[in-house]
Design a protein around this motif. Structure first.
Motif, mmCIF file in Angstrom:
data_model
loop_
_atom_site.group_PDB
_atom_site.id
_atom_site.type_symbol
_atom_site.label_atom_id
_atom_site.label_comp_id
_atom_site.label_asym_id
_atom_site.label_seq_id
_atom_site.Cartn_x
_atom_site.Cartn_y
_atom_site.Cartn_z
ATOM 1 N N ALA A 125 -14.142 8.920 1.543
ATOM 2 C CA ALA A 125 -14.005 8.484 2.852
ATOM 3 C C ALA A 125 -13.850 7.341 3.171
ATOM 4 O O ALA A 125 -14.009 6.499 2.050
ATOM 5 N N GLY A 126 -13.072 6.721 3.913
ATOM 6 C CA GLY A 126 -12.632 5.311 4.126
ATOM 7 C C GLY A 126 -11.366 5.267 4.989
ATOM 8 O O GLY A 126 -11.020 6.173 5.678
ATOM 9 N N ILE A 127 -10.879 3.909 5.096
ATOM 10 C CA ILE A 127 -9.631 3.612 5.821
ATOM 11 C C ILE A 127 -8.682 3.404 4.829
ATOM 12 O O ILE A 127 -8.930 2.359 3.747
ATOM 13 N N PHE A 128 -7.530 4.297 4.733
ATOM 14 C CA PHE A 128 -6.411 3.952 3.496
ATOM 15 C C PHE A 128 -5.101 3.582 4.185
ATOM 16 O O PHE A 128 -4.918 4.038 5.285
ATOM 17 N N ARG A 129 -4.704 2.435 3.708
ATOM 18 C CA ARG A 129 -3.385 2.210 4.005
ATOM 19 C C ARG A 129 -2.110 3.101 3.214
ATOM 20 O O ARG A 129 -2.246 3.047 1.983
ATOM 21 N N VAL A 130 -1.655 3.772 4.169
ATOM 22 C CA VAL A 130 -0.667 4.720 3.414
ATOM 23 C C VAL A 130 0.799 3.986 3.754
ATOM 24 O O VAL A 130 1.067 3.823 4.625
ATOM 25 N N SER A 131 1.550 3.946 2.642
ATOM 26 C CA SER A 131 2.773 3.200 2.776
ATOM 27 C C SER A 131 3.902 3.966 2.193
ATOM 28 O O SER A 131 3.769 4.620 1.293
ATOM 29 N N ALA A 132 5.092 3.789 2.887
ATOM 30 C CA ALA A 132 6.250 4.374 2.355
ATOM 31 C C ALA A 132 7.342 3.439 2.006
ATOM 32 O O ALA A 132 7.558 2.336 2.907
ATOM 33 N N LEU A 133 8.106 3.557 1.145
ATOM 34 C CA LEU A 133 9.312 2.579 0.716
ATOM 35 C C LEU A 133 10.543 3.530 0.382
ATOM 36 O O LEU A 133 10.423 4.272 -0.359
ATOM 37 N N ALA A 134 11.673 3.019 1.029
ATOM 38 C CA ALA A 134 12.817 3.723 1.076
ATOM 39 C C ALA A 134 14.068 2.632 0.345
ATOM 40 O O ALA A 134 14.203 1.979 1.062
ATOM 41 N N GLU A 135 14.582 3.090 -0.857
ATOM 42 C CA GLU A 135 15.459 2.146 -1.230
ATOM 43 C C GLU A 135 16.622 2.518 -1.703
ATOM 44 O O GLU A 135 16.377 3.847 -2.631
ATOM 45 N N ASN A 136 17.775 1.929 -1.736
ATOM 46 C CA ASN A 136 18.897 2.325 -2.552
ATOM 47 C C ASN A 136 19.812 1.229 -3.173
ATOM 48 O O ASN A 136 19.019 0.035 -2.826
ATOM 49 N N THR A 137 21.021 1.353 -3.572
ATOM 50 C CA THR A 137 21.617 -0.074 -3.994
ATOM 51 C C THR A 137 21.955 -1.065 -3.124
ATOM 52 O O THR A 137 22.216 -2.197 -3.431
ATOM 53 N N SER A 191 10.564 -0.058 4.839
ATOM 54 C CA SER A 191 9.214 0.310 4.331
ATOM 55 C C SER A 191 8.564 0.713 5.694
ATOM 56 O O SER A 191 9.079 0.194 6.771
ATOM 57 N N ALA A 192 7.436 1.315 5.540
ATOM 58 C CA ALA A 192 6.515 1.617 6.921
ATOM 59 C C ALA A 192 5.250 1.886 6.100
ATOM 60 O O ALA A 192 5.061 2.365 5.095
ATOM 61 N N ALA A 193 4.305 1.818 7.249
ATOM 62 C CA ALA A 193 2.853 1.877 6.847
ATOM 63 C C ALA A 193 2.256 2.480 7.957
ATOM 64 O O ALA A 193 2.586 2.169 9.322
ATOM 65 N N LEU A 194 0.996 3.041 7.713
ATOM 66 C CA LEU A 194 -0.193 3.497 8.633
ATOM 67 C C LEU A 194 -1.439 3.476 8.069
ATOM 68 O O LEU A 194 -1.499 3.320 6.833
ATOM 69 N N TYR A 195 -2.332 3.319 8.737
ATOM 70 C CA TYR A 195 -3.873 3.312 8.356
ATOM 71 C C TYR A 195 -4.661 4.490 8.860
ATOM 72 O O TYR A 195 -4.520 4.913 10.005
ATOM 73 N N LEU A 196 -5.030 5.402 7.620
ATOM 74 C CA LEU A 196 -5.398 6.874 7.851
ATOM 75 C C LEU A 196 -6.869 6.565 7.724
ATOM 76 O O LEU A 196 -7.330 6.069 6.809
ATOM 77 N N HIS A 197 -7.782 6.957 8.829
ATOM 78 C CA HIS A 197 -9.255 7.204 8.824
ATOM 79 C C HIS A 197 -9.791 8.451 8.281
ATOM 80 O O HIS A 197 -9.475 9.410 9.014
ATOM 81 N N VAL A 198 -10.407 8.509 7.062
ATOM 82 C CA VAL A 198 -11.002 9.556 6.396
ATOM 83 C C VAL A 198 -12.272 9.611 6.596
ATOM 84 O O VAL A 198 -12.958 8.609 6.120
ATOM 85 N N THR A 199 -12.815 10.512 7.466
ATOM 86 C CA THR A 199 -14.196 10.635 7.932
ATOM 87 C C THR A 199 -14.831 11.816 7.228
ATOM 88 O O THR A 199 -14.375 12.731 6.999
ATOM 89 N N CYS A 200 -16.337 11.695 7.407
ATOM 90 C CA CYS A 200 -17.096 12.825 6.986
ATOM 91 C C CYS A 200 -18.261 12.671 7.899
ATOM 92 O O CYS A 200 -19.064 11.560 7.987
ATOM 93 N N PRO A 201 -18.922 13.759 8.345
ATOM 94 C CA PRO A 201 -19.772 13.948 9.475
ATOM 95 C C PRO A 201 -21.170 13.252 8.745
ATOM 96 O O PRO A 201 -21.366 13.590 7.582
#
Length: 714
Positions: free
Chosen positions: A398-410, A415-425
Motif C-alpha cells: 500500500a502507498g501512494i505511487f507515481r505512475v508515469s508514461a513516456l511516449a517518444e520517437n525520433t 510524458s504524463a503522470a498520475l498519483y495512485l493511492h493503493v489502500t488496505c482496510p
C-alpha cells in the motif's frame, strides 16, 4: 426541430416543425435535411376565394403528431403505395396554430397543397391509396362517411349507420380479394362497443387496366433530380373507379443525376456558414483525423463535405467534395494522457488496476511507450496499438505511487503522470499516550495502526473538549494541555472506506512523582498479554485500594516481562499549598521506594503463587518543569484509580501483605474489613491493629520499622 415524418414512399423527403424566434413553422426538405424551405399555402380556399399568402411572411403549417391510436389516421398521413399523396391537419398564417385549422392534401409530395375540409377529419387510404375515406373526429357522432377517387378533389357522401356513432377507429382488412373496412365506436358514452363492417368492393366497377394509369415525375419545385435521381412513378388516374391489381408497381424508372452542390452536406465537425460553405466548427480540429495514422500509410482527409446518405448522384462535382487520400505525416508525440479504466485514482491492495494510455498526435506504429508503475516495475511497448485494451498491474504494497508514461520517437517525446493511492482496510488502531502529563508542557500522542500503511491514512485527533478535530497524515502529533484534571483524547483513522478509533484518558497535573515497578518472574507465566487480563487486574486492584483515587494511578504495561508504573498525584485541595504538597509526595515516594527495595510488597496471584513487587527505577521526574520520565510509559496501559489516604493505604497493604489477588477470583470484601480491624488467627505473620496517627509520614515510618523487624526476626 420537432416532429419529422416524411413521405412513406419517397426517401430523402422530410417535413418538420422548427421553432425560430418563439414561432413554430413548418419546413420541407428533399435532400434529407441539407436544405429546408417553407410550405407554399394553397392559392384559394374551399369556396374558390383567393388566399393572399406570400412567403416568407405567410405559409402553410401542419400538425405533425401521429396518433397514439393505431386505428385513427392522426394529424398527418401518407402511404407508400400512393406516391406523392400527403394528407394533414394544418393552418395558414405566419406560424403554427391550433385555431382555425383545416384539412389539406398534396398530390405531388408537398410541392403544392389544396384544402379539402374546414374541420378536422380522420382520413384513411383504401385500395392501396386509390381512394380516400374521411370521417369527422370522434368528438362528434356521425352517420356518414365520405369517399374520394380523385385525390380529394371531389367527395361523395355515404351513410353507414342508422344511429350517429362516435367513431373510435377504422380497420381496413388486408388482401386484394376481400375489400372490407370495419368501423368501431359507441352510440353514447355509456353504450357498449359497436362494430360496423362495410364491403366497399361494390364501389369499384372493374379492375384497372393499362389505360387507367398515368406517370408522375417526382420533383422539387420543378427540379427533377431528387436525392441524385430522376424518379418516375405510375399511379391511377384521378376519377377512375377501377380496382388496383396486386402486381401494381410504384416506381416506373429511376435515373441517376450528375452530382451538384446540393447533393452534399457538411461533414462531421464542419458547419455551414452564411456564404454556404462548410468550415470547421470551433471545437473541431481537422488534423485530428491523422493522429492514428502511421508514417508510410495514407488516410482520407475530409474536404468538409460528404454526400447525403442514400443520394445516388454520380460524377459531376463528386471528386471536388469527396475526401482525398493523403500520406500520414510523421509527428512527435503530443497529447499523451494516462488514466485508469474506472477513472479513479484509488485502488485496493492486491487488486488488478488497468491503465489506459492515449496519444493525440504521433505515429502510433513508430512510437515507443514506457509505463513506470512507481513500485519498481516498468514495461515498454514499441507499438501503441498493442495496448489499446489497457495495461493491467497489481500492487503488493500500500502507498501512494507515481505512475508515469513516456511516449517518444525520433522527432520528440511527451510524458504524463498520475498519483495512485493503493489502500488496505485498517483492522486495528491503538492510541499511545502518557497516563499523566504536566500542564502547559508538550506531550507526544501516537496512533499505532495495523496493518501499517504509511501515506494512505488520514488521522482525526479529538483533543480534550474540542469540537473540531486536528487532521494529520502522520500517526504522531504533539499537544499541550492547558487544563488540569482528566482529559480525553480520541483518534480516528480513515483508510479507504474504513474508519476506526481509540480513546485514552490523560491526567493533567502541575507536578507529580512516579515509580517504575517490576515483578518476580513467575508473574510472566500467567500473563497472556491481552487487554482483558490487564483490565481484570486493574479492577481487582481498584477493589483492594478503594480510597486513593485522586492521588494514585497505576499503569500496567503490555508485554512481558510484566511491568507497571505508579504515579503519585497531589491532592486537589493542596493545589494552593504547592510546596507542602511537593514535600509530602517526596516523602511518600521515598517510603514506598524503601519498602519496595526491601521486598516488603508482595501478593498472592493464586494459591501457592506469590509475586514480589520491586521498584525498578525512581524517575527523576521533577515536580514542575522538565519532561518527566513517565512519558516513557506511552504504550498500551491500564489505568487504575483508587480511593484512600496514602497513610491508610500503606498500613492496609503492608499489614495484609496484600495478596493482590488471584485474578481468577473476586476479592472477599467482608474478609478485607475483618483483616483491616483485627489480627487473623490463621495468618502466621504478625498483624498491626490500627490506631490514630498524627501524620501520614509518621504512620509510614512506624509501619516500615515494624516490617523490617519482622523480616530480621526481632
Amino acid at each position: 426541430m420537432i416532429d419529422t415524418p416524411g413521405h412513406a414512399g419517397i426517401k430523402g423527403m422530410l417535413i418538420a416543425n422548427k421553432r425560430l424566434d418563439n414561432q413554430v413553422k413548418t419546413y420541407i426538405t428533399y435532400n434529407k435535411g441539407r436544405d429546408w424551405r417553407l410550405l407554399q399555402a394553397p392559392g384559394s380556399d374551399l369556396a374558390g376565394n383567393d388566399i393572399h399568402c406570400i412567403l416568407p411572411f405567410c405559409s402553410l403549417h401542419l400538425q405533425l403528431q401521429t396518433s397514439e391510436n393505431p386505428y385513427l389516421s392522426g394529424s398527418i398521413s401518407t402511404k407508400a403505395s400512393a406516391p406523392g399523396i400527403i394528407v394533414a391537419t394544418g393552418n395558414i398564417g405566419s406560424e403554427l396554430s391550433y385555431n382555425n385549422v383545416g384539412m389539406f392534401i398534396s398530390s405531388d409530395a408537398g410541392n403544392n397543397w389544396r384544402q379539402i375540409f374546414e374541420e378536422e377529419h380522420n382520413i384513411w387510404f383504401l385500395d392501396k391509396g386509390g381512394a380516400l375515406v374521411a370521417v369527422k373526429q370522434p368528438t362528434i357522432p356521425t352517420r356518414h362517411l365520405q369517399i374520394s377517387f380523385d385525390e380529394g378533389r371531389q367527395w361523395t357522401r355515404h351513410s353507414f349507420s342508422l344511429v350517429p356513432l362516435f367513431v373510435d377507429g377504422m380497420l381496413v382488412e388486408a388482401g386484394t380479394e376481400n375489400q372490407i373496412m370495419t368501423f368501431f365506436g359507441h352510440f353514447s358514452h355509456r353504450s357498449e362497443w359497436q362494430l360496423i363492417k362495410i364491403d366497399y368492393k361494390s364501389i369499384f366497377n372493374r379492375k384497372c387496366t393499362e389505360g387507367d394509369y398515368q406517370t408522375w415525375h417526382l420533383h422539387n419545385k420543378g427540379e427533377p433530380c431528387v436525392m441524385g435521381q430522376k424518379q418516375i412513378y405510375m399511379k391511377r388516374r384521378p376519377g377512375n373507379y377501377c380496382m388496383l391489381g396486386k402486381d401494381y408497381a410504384k416506381v416506373l424508372s429511376a435515373e441517376s443525376c450528375i452530382c451538384r452542390a446540393h447533393d452534399f452536406e457538411c461533414d462531421y465537425g464542419y458547419e455551414r456558414r452564411a456564404d454556404g460553405n462548410c468550415l470547421p466548427a470551433f471545437w473541431y480540429n481537422p488534423s485530428a483525423m491523422s493522429r492514428n495514422c502511421s508514417q508510410g500509410q495514407d488516410y482520407l482527409n475530409s474536404t468538409g463535405y460528404r454526400k447525403v446518405v442514400s443520394n445516388n448522384c454520380t460524377n459531376g462535382v463528386k471528386e471536388m467534395y469527396t475526401p482525398r487520400k493523403q500520406l500520414c505525416p510523421n509527428r512527435a508525440p503530443r497529447g499523451l494522457s494516462l488514466a485508469t479504466r474506472e477513472g479513479k485514482l484509488t485502488t485496493n491492495l492486491a487488486t488488478n488496476v488497468t491503465f489506459l494510455i492515449h496519444l493525440d498526435e504521433g505515429d502510433s506504429m513508430r512510437t515507443n511507450i514506457q509505463l513506470d508503475f512507481g513500485d519498481g516495475t516498468a514495461v515498454s511497448y514499441s507499438n501503441l496499438s498493442w495496448i489499446e485494451e489497457g495495461i493491467r498491474h497489481m500492487y503488493r504494497t500500500a502507498g501512494i505511487f507515481r505512475v508515469s508514461a513516456l511516449a517518444e520517437n525520433t522527432l520528440g517525446s511527451d510524458s504524463a503522470a498520475l498519483y495512485l493511492h493503493v489502500t488496505c482496510p485498517v483492522e486495528h488502531v491503538q492510541l499511545l499516550a502518557p497516563f499523566v502529563a504536566i500542564k502547559n508542557k508538550e506531550v507526544n500522542l501516537t496512533a499505532v495502526v495495523w496493518p501499517n500503511h504509511s501515506r494512505t491514512l488520514t488521522y482525526f485527533w479529538w483533543l480534550g473538549n474540542s469540537t473540531e478535530p486536528v487532521i494529520s497524515i502522520d500517526g504522531s502529533i504533539s499537544y499541550t494541555f492547558t487544563r488540569e484534571g482528566m482529559n480525553t483524547v480520541t483518534v480516528q483513522v480513515s483508510s479507504a472506506n474504513t474508519i476506526l478509533q481509540d480513546t485514552k484518558t490523560i491526567a493533567v497535573q502541575e507536578f507529580f512523582k512516579s515509580l517504575l515497578l517490576s515483578f518476580s518472574p513467575n508473574l510472566d507465566e500467567y500473563n497472556p498479554d491481552i487487554p482483558e487480563w490487564r483490565q481484570d487486574v486493574g479492577r481487582v486492584i481498584k477493589k483492594a485500594l478503594l480510597q486513593v483515587s485522586d492521588q494514585l494511578l497505576v499503569a500496567v504495561f503490555p508485554g512481558v516481562p510484566t511491568a507497571a508504573e505508579l504515579f503519585l498525584l497531589p491532592h486537589k485541595n493542596q493545589s494552593e499549598d504547592r510546596k507542602k504538597s511537593e514535600e509530602e509526595l517526596e516523602q511518600i515516594s521515598e517510603i514506598l521506594a524503601s519498602a519496595l527495595n526491601q521486598n516488603l510488597v508482595d501478593f498472592e496471584l493464586k494459591p501457592g503463587a506469590r509475586v514480589i513487587v520491586y521498584v525498578t527505577q525512581l524517575t527523576l521526574a521533577p515536580l514542575v518543569d522538565s519532561i518527566p520520565r513517565h512519558s516513557s510509559s506511552a504504550m498500551l496501559m491500564l489505568l487504575s484509580i483508587v480511593f484512600l489516604g496514602l497513610a491508610v493505604f500503606l498500613i492496609y497493604k503492608f499489614k495484609r501483605k496484600i495478596p493482590w489477588i488471584n485474578i481468577y477470583a473476586e476479592v472477599n470484601q467482608e474478609k478485607e474489613q475483618e483483616m483491616i480491624g483485627s489480627v487473623s488467627q490463621s495468618d502466621s505473620t504478625p498483624k498491626i491493629t490500627l490506631s490514630e496517627f498524627p501524620t501520614p509520614k509518621e504512620l509510614m515510618e512506624k509501619e516500615l520499622d515494624a516490617r523490617v523487624k519482622r523480616k530480621i526476626g526481632i
